[in-house]
Design a protein around this motif. Structure first.
Motif, PDB file in Angstrom:
ATOM      1  N   VAL A 157       0.852  -1.179   0.000  1.00  0.00           N
ATOM      2  CA  VAL A 157       0.000   0.000   0.000  1.00  0.00           C
ATOM      3  C   VAL A 157       0.894   1.237   0.000  1.00  0.00           C
ATOM      4  CG1 VAL A 157      -1.801   1.281   1.206  1.00  0.00           C
ATOM      5  CG2 VAL A 157      -1.827  -1.228   1.214  1.00  0.00           C
ATOM      6  N   ALA A 158       0.658   2.142  -0.955  1.00  0.00           N
ATOM      7  CA  ALA A 158       1.451   3.359  -1.075  1.00  0.00           C
ATOM      8  C   ALA A 158       1.087   4.329   0.042  1.00  0.00           C
ATOM      9  CB  ALA A 158       1.211   4.007  -2.441  1.00  0.00           C
ATOM     10  N   PRO A 159       1.947   5.322   0.311  1.00  0.00           N
ATOM     11  CA  PRO A 159       1.639   6.301   1.359  1.00  0.00           C
ATOM     12  C   PRO A 159       0.316   7.036   1.157  1.00  0.00           C
ATOM     13  CG  PRO A 159       3.956   6.446   0.767  1.00  0.00           C
ATOM     14  CD  PRO A 159       3.316   5.496  -0.211  1.00  0.00           C
ATOM     15  N   ASN A 160      -0.152   7.139  -0.102  1.00  0.00           N
ATOM     16  CA  ASN A 160      -1.434   7.811  -0.344  1.00  0.00           C
ATOM     17  C   ASN A 160      -2.633   6.886  -0.172  1.00  0.00           C
ATOM     18  OD1 ASN A 160      -1.358   6.199  -2.610  1.00  0.00           O
ATOM     19  ND2 ASN A 160      -1.453   7.877  -4.102  1.00  0.00           N
ATOM     20  N   GLY A 161      -2.404   5.624   0.245  1.00  0.00           N
ATOM     21  CA  GLY A 161      -3.491   4.702   0.530  1.00  0.00           C
ATOM     22  C   GLY A 161      -3.902   3.817  -0.621  1.00  0.00           C
ATOM     23  N   PHE A 238       7.210   0.620  -0.426  1.00  0.00           N
ATOM     24  CA  PHE A 238       7.241   2.056  -0.707  1.00  0.00           C
ATOM     25  C   PHE A 238       8.066   2.765   0.345  1.00  0.00           C
ATOM     26  CE2 PHE A 238       3.413   0.721  -2.903  1.00  0.00           C
ATOM     27  CZ  PHE A 238       3.467   1.446  -4.087  1.00  0.00           C
ATOM     28  N   ASP A 239       8.705   3.875  -0.075  1.00  0.00           N
ATOM     29  CA  ASP A 239       9.313   4.746   0.917  1.00  0.00           C
ATOM     30  C   ASP A 239       8.385   5.926   1.162  1.00  0.00           C
ATOM     31  OD1 ASP A 239       9.630   6.565  -1.163  1.00  0.00           O
ATOM     32  OD2 ASP A 239      11.807   6.390  -1.263  1.00  0.00           O
ATOM     33  N   ALA A 240       8.786   6.832   2.047  1.00  0.00           N
ATOM     34  CA  ALA A 240       7.913   7.934   2.441  1.00  0.00           C
ATOM     35  C   ALA A 240       7.641   8.910   1.308  1.00  0.00           C
ATOM     36  CB  ALA A 240       8.521   8.676   3.637  1.00  0.00           C
ATOM     37  N   ALA A 267       8.547   7.668  -7.999  1.00  0.00           N
ATOM     38  CA  ALA A 267       7.106   7.934  -8.031  1.00  0.00           C
ATOM     39  C   ALA A 267       6.702   8.665  -9.306  1.00  0.00           C
ATOM     40  CB  ALA A 267       6.703   8.737  -6.800  1.00  0.00           C
ATOM     41  N   ALA A 268       7.574   9.541  -9.797  1.00  0.00           N
ATOM     42  CA  ALA A 268       7.246  10.325 -10.989  1.00  0.00           C
ATOM     43  C   ALA A 268       7.053   9.455 -12.221  1.00  0.00           C
ATOM     44  CB  ALA A 268       8.351  11.354 -11.253  1.00  0.00           C
ATOM     45  N   GLN A 269       7.558   8.224 -12.206  1.00  0.00           N
ATOM     46  CA  GLN A 269       7.475   7.366 -13.382  1.00  0.00           C
ATOM     47  C   GLN A 269       6.228   6.484 -13.411  1.00  0.00           C
ATOM     48  OE1 GLN A 269      12.018   6.113 -13.244  1.00  0.00           O
ATOM     49  NE2 GLN A 269      11.173   5.760 -15.275  1.00  0.00           N
ATOM     50  N   PHE A 270       5.443   6.468 -12.344  1.00  0.00           N
ATOM     51  CA  PHE A 270       4.246   5.620 -12.377  1.00  0.00           C
ATOM     52  C   PHE A 270       3.029   6.253 -11.708  1.00  0.00           C
ATOM     53  CE2 PHE A 270       6.112   4.652  -8.279  1.00  0.00           C
ATOM     54  CZ  PHE A 270       5.023   4.501  -7.445  1.00  0.00           C
ATOM     55  N   GLU A 271       3.238   7.191 -10.796  1.00  0.00           N
ATOM     56  CA  GLU A 271       2.134   7.680  -9.968  1.00  0.00           C
ATOM     57  C   GLU A 271       1.033   8.349 -10.782  1.00  0.00           C
ATOM     58  OE1 GLU A 271       2.322   9.271  -5.471  1.00  0.00           O
ATOM     59  OE2 GLU A 271       3.078  10.683  -6.955  1.00  0.00           O
ATOM     60  N   SER A 272       1.410   9.051 -11.846  1.00  0.00           N
ATOM     61  CA  SER A 272       0.419   9.788 -12.632  1.00  0.00           C
ATOM     62  C   SER A 272      -0.182   8.972 -13.766  1.00  0.00           C
ATOM     63  CB  SER A 272       1.047  11.062 -13.204  1.00  0.00           C
ATOM     64  OG  SER A 272       2.119  10.737 -14.076  1.00  0.00           O
ATOM     65  N   ILE A 273       0.279   7.741 -13.972  1.00  0.00           N
ATOM     66  CA  ILE A 273      -0.260   6.912 -15.053  1.00  0.00           C
ATOM     67  C   ILE A 273      -1.639   6.398 -14.646  1.00  0.00           C
ATOM     68  CG2 ILE A 273       0.067   4.834 -16.448  1.00  0.00           C
ATOM     69  CD1 ILE A 273       3.046   5.076 -15.990  1.00  0.00           C
ATOM     70  N   PRO A 274      -2.671   6.623 -15.441  1.00  0.00           N
ATOM     71  CA  PRO A 274      -4.001   6.099 -15.089  1.00  0.00           C
ATOM     72  C   PRO A 274      -4.041   4.584 -15.233  1.00  0.00           C
ATOM     73  CG  PRO A 274      -4.040   7.073 -17.271  1.00  0.00           C
ATOM     74  CD  PRO A 274      -2.686   7.374 -16.711  1.00  0.00           C
ATOM     75  N   GLY A 275      -4.996   3.971 -14.575  1.00  0.00           N
ATOM     76  CA  GLY A 275      -5.152   2.528 -14.702  1.00  0.00           C
ATOM     77  C   GLY A 275      -5.820   2.146 -16.012  1.00  0.00           C
ATOM     78  N   THR A 276      -5.414   1.018 -16.570  1.00  0.00           N
ATOM     79  CA  THR A 276      -6.054   0.486 -17.776  1.00  0.00           C
ATOM     80  C   THR A 276      -6.920  -0.690 -17.359  1.00  0.00           C
ATOM     81  OG1 THR A 276      -4.249   1.181 -19.226  1.00  0.00           O
ATOM     82  CG2 THR A 276      -5.657  -0.610 -20.005  1.00  0.00           C
ATOM     83  N   TRP A 277      -8.207  -0.526 -17.480  1.00  0.00           N
ATOM     84  CA  TRP A 277      -9.172  -1.515 -17.002  1.00  0.00           C
ATOM     85  C   TRP A 277      -9.718  -2.286 -18.192  1.00  0.00           C
ATOM     86  CZ3 TRP A 277     -10.792  -2.079 -11.793  1.00  0.00           C
ATOM     87  CH2 TRP A 277     -11.823  -3.014 -11.599  1.00  0.00           C
ATOM     88  N   LEU A 425      20.403  17.685 -18.299  1.00  0.00           N
ATOM     89  CA  LEU A 425      20.587  18.667 -17.237  1.00  0.00           C
ATOM     90  C   LEU A 425      20.191  18.141 -15.867  1.00  0.00           C
ATOM     91  CD1 LEU A 425      19.215  21.856 -19.061  1.00  0.00           C
ATOM     92  CD2 LEU A 425      21.589  21.143 -18.797  1.00  0.00           C
ATOM     93  N   ASN A 426      19.797  16.860 -15.761  1.00  0.00           N
ATOM     94  CA  ASN A 426      19.402  16.358 -14.447  1.00  0.00           C
ATOM     95  C   ASN A 426      19.627  14.854 -14.365  1.00  0.00           C
ATOM     96  OD1 ASN A 426      16.849  15.154 -15.587  1.00  0.00           O
ATOM     97  ND2 ASN A 426      16.383  17.322 -15.866  1.00  0.00           N
ATOM     98  N   ALA A 427      19.660  14.360 -13.131  1.00  0.00           N
ATOM     99  CA  ALA A 427      19.824  12.935 -12.854  1.00  0.00           C
ATOM    100  C   ALA A 427      19.245  12.653 -11.477  1.00  0.00           C
ATOM    101  CB  ALA A 427      21.289  12.524 -12.915  1.00  0.00           C
ATOM    102  N   GLN A 428      18.865  11.393 -11.241  1.00  0.00           N
ATOM    103  CA  GLN A 428      18.220  10.998  -9.983  1.00  0.00           C
ATOM    104  C   GLN A 428      18.662   9.588  -9.616  1.00  0.00           C
ATOM    105  OE1 GLN A 428      15.657  12.628  -8.075  1.00  0.00           O
ATOM    106  NE2 GLN A 428      15.671  10.924  -6.633  1.00  0.00           N
ATOM    107  N   LEU A 429      18.902   9.371  -8.329  1.00  0.00           N
ATOM    108  CA  LEU A 429      19.271   8.049  -7.830  1.00  0.00           C
ATOM    109  C   LEU A 429      18.614   7.852  -6.474  1.00  0.00           C
ATOM    110  CD1 LEU A 429      21.045   5.441  -7.922  1.00  0.00           C
ATOM    111  CD2 LEU A 429      22.825   6.770  -6.769  1.00  0.00           C
ATOM    112  N   THR A 430      17.845   6.759  -6.323  1.00  0.00           N
ATOM    113  CA  THR A 430      17.226   6.422  -5.046  1.00  0.00           C
ATOM    114  C   THR A 430      17.652   5.021  -4.651  1.00  0.00           C
ATOM    115  OG1 THR A 430      15.303   7.839  -5.459  1.00  0.00           O
ATOM    116  CG2 THR A 430      15.052   6.122  -3.793  1.00  0.00           C
ATOM    117  N   LEU A 431      18.070   4.864  -3.397  1.00  0.00           N
ATOM    118  CA  LEU A 431      18.559   3.579  -2.915  1.00  0.00           C
ATOM    119  C   LEU A 431      17.865   3.212  -1.605  1.00  0.00           C
ATOM    120  CD1 LEU A 431      22.387   4.171  -3.395  1.00  0.00           C
ATOM    121  CD2 LEU A 431      20.932   2.743  -4.837  1.00  0.00           C
TER     122      LEU A 431
END
Length: 646
Positions: A157-161, A238-240, A267-277, A425-431
């Motif tokens: 369960v994600a932090p947003n429920g 999930f993390d916070a 989160a930016a890579q999946f959170e905004s994707i709508p569900g395909t039903w 111009l940007n990069a991201q790493l989460t561990l």
């Protein structure tokens, strides 16, 4: 007593089948007494098979002691027993799996409705001990949009429920035709809902429900040499910050080892994707986005078990559960718990605990020869501990400048790294990490001296925990929290000093024609000049504006005399007052000139004073005589005589 892990192949007969379609239920008649999810507890799903067509499921609670060891010998039922039957004669019912729990103690899990080894649909269950008397179906027959061989094994369960779940498949032409290279594909689904005013009412799914994406985790092609024998397990957390951490664990008999890998999906890579039903019975599967992810960690170790489930306690410690089988002829399957080092994906010595539960303990009406107990999946109310590093570059000095970051723990062990691609111009790493202090070191491939770097580390709530300048950032992460250290790289500004223009004043020729004044702007490194009037006339004022180019700033402390600096725009201005034409009065009107008694100067002095800045005539002089005034003005002698007024 020796244990070995059992792959999905060993459980095929158990996991094949389907359960009866159950319709969503109304609000429960009576809520259980209020209770909460302990931050020091872990929760597992028990599955009790009666060796025919029925499975009984129950949520069990296990306590973690002060030494970080799960008390496998002491468990308590956390929910009432639930029962499901298959709907295909002669097939075993599939298990309850993919357990997840929210911060408010709401549990979600699924049962796979199988008519083969392919999950055609699932029933989604919810259970909150404070509002529900027992687990109930909140979504029956949620159709699998793109099913392949496998069962839903992961859930959290994600932090947003919102509840996420999924299953794994290999890269094959039939299953993953759009995959690039050898991958483990995670088929990610979401059950989202719009809560009503009645907390006991069954929540209704909204438009975010359905399949979200195909998450392709790159793997070493060699591990798939014996792909037919590989049985995939996995889980997610999930993390916070809402980043998803994927864990995959599988047996590889061909290599006589078990493979473990982890990957982070921001989160930016999946959170905004709508569900395909996909509606049940639809002829075609609907396309969903594909997201490529590189593993943050990959290990091969025959001594490590295959993980059936993962969970975090409130302190941010990670635990895994595997299934062990003794060599005793009639010993049942049992849960084996271990605390995991998330930076190596290996179990921590001294934390193993075994939970051996007799069937009769779960259901006194059944004996060991009539049923089998299988523990599936694991959940905890805590969030993953994570450390992130990000960078943003305002502009590139060199088109091929590359920026890289590496993360190390307090002992100096390198945990992960990433870099920008040319032109980025940007990069991201989460561990995923253990609680502790971590450093991020940034490196620049070229032109390092041309960039100015500052950084700030903030927690999931946006509170600043550390800040500074330079290429090394350091911050401490508490258990169950997340910290992101963000670098900001800006191009250093070089100082530039504006220069005065070269001015050519207006000239009256002997024939009476006039040459207008000209301003020749300087050429200065890092400065663009503009004129308020590109075609000025004699006697007018012209303003020159100096604007610094990108990467430059005006040296306001060393501006030449006459230049005015604007602190708002960062520009400077200089005003030139052009000379009036000789022979004009203060109003610009031409005076009467009487040449009598005058003597023209030599020709080479006719235009003296036609260049240079406007002045007050300091080099001119008045000579007085009886006939009037002899004026030496700008190098020309003129005799002026005032006419008498009659």
């Amino acid at each position: 007593m020796k244990f070995r892990s059992i792959g999905m192949l060993s459980l095929t007969a158990v996991m094949a089948g389907s359960i009866a379609a159950l319709a969503p239920v109304a609000a429960p008649a009576q809520a259980a007494p209020a209770q909460t999810c302990s931050p020091d507890s872990l929760y597992a799903l028990s599955n009790l098979y009666d060796m025919s067509d029925t499975v009984q499921g129950q949520i069990l609670e296990y306590q973690v002691d002060s030494n970080g060891v799960v008390d496998g010998g002491s468990w308590t039922p956390f929910s009432d027993m639930m029962t499901a039957k298959n709907k295909v004669p002669g097939q075993q019912v599939a298990p309850f799996d993919a357990l997840g729990v929210s911060q408010d103690c709401s549990f979600y899990f699924v049962s796979n409705n199988n008519t083969s080894a392919t999950p055609s649909s699932v029933d989604v269950y919810r259970y909150n001990p404070n509002t529900d008397s027992k687990p109930e179906i909140v979504q029956a027959n949620m159709s699998m949009n793109s099913p392949t061989t496998g069962n839903v094994v992961a859930g959290a369960v994600a932090p947003n429920g919102e509840y996420y779940f999924g299953y794994l498949s290999r890269n094959t032409a039939a299953d993953n035709s759009d995959a690039e290279g050898e991958v483990v594909r995670f088929h990610l689904y979401r059950y989202a809902f719009t809560p009503g005013s009645d907390p006991q009412a069954v929540a209704q799914p909204n438009e975010r429900s359905g399949e979200v994406a195909h998450i392709d985790i790159a793997v070493d092609p060699e591990v798939f040499t014996n792909a037919a024998f590989i049985q995939l397990y996995g889980d997610l957390a999930f993390d916070a910050d809402g980043n998803m951490i994927l864990y995959t664990s599988y047996e590889n008999p061909g290599f006589e080892s078990n493979e473990q890998l982890s990957a982070v999906l921001p989160a930016a890579q999946f959170e905004s994707i709508p569900g395909t039903w996909r509606e049940a019975g639809a002829a075609k599967y609907l396309p969903v986005p594909r997201v490529d992810v590189q593993p943050t960690l990959y290990t091969q170790n025959a001594a490590q078990p295959v993980y059936m489930g993962t969970a975090y306690t409130g302190s941010g410690d990670m635990y895994v559960m595997s299934i062990g089988l003794t060599h005793e002829a009639e010993a049942p399957l049992q849960a084996v718990f271990n605390q995991l080092d998330v930076t190596t994906l290996t179990t921590i010595p001294g934390t193993e605990s075994v939970s051996k539960i007799a069937v009769s303990e779960l259901d006194p009406a059944l004996g060991n020869d009539e049923a089998r107990f299988y523990p599936f999946d694991l959940a905890g109310s805590g969030l993953a501990t994570s450390f992130s590093a990000s960078l943003e570059v305002s502009a590139l000095v060199g088109d091929d400048d590359i920026f890289s970051m590496s993360v190390a723990d307090q002992a100096g062990t390198q945990l992960g790294n990433t870099s920008t691609t040319p032109g980025a111009l940007n990069a991201q790493l989460t561990l995923p990490v253990a609680p502790g202090t971590y450093t991020v070191t940034q490196q620049v491939s070229a032109n390092a001296d041309a960039y100015s770097t500052s950084w700030a580390c903030v927690d999931a709530g946006g509170a600043k925990v550390a800040a500074g300048t330079g290429l090394v950032a350091e911050a401490r992460v508490a258990g169950g929290t997340s910290v992101n250290c963000a670098f900001s790289n800006t191009v250093k500004e070089k100082l530039a000093v504006p220069e005065n223009p070269k001015v050519s004043q207006a000239v009256r020729n002997a024939d009476g024609s006039v040459i207008d004044p000209r301003l020749e702007l300087a050429t200065t490194d890092g400065i663009d000049y503009t004129l308020s009037n590109a075609h000025p006339k004699a006697g007018e004022k012209v303003t020159i504006t100096a604007t610094p180019q990108n990467g430059f700033a005006l040296d306001r402390a060393n501006l030449p005399a006459g230049w005015k600096f604007d602190s708002v725009t960062g520009t400077a201005t200089f005003t030139v007052t052009l000379d009036k034409l000789p022979g004009t009065n203060t109003d610009g009107e031409e005076e009467h000139i009487d040449g009598a008694g005058s003597k023209p100067l030599p020709e080479d002095t006719q235009t003296q004073g036609a260049t240079g800045l406007a002045n007050t005539g300091a080099e001119s002089a008045w000579l007085f005589g009886a006939a009037g005034a002899l004026l030496l003005a700008g190098g020309t002698v003129m005799l002026l005589r005032r006419r008498a007024v009659k």
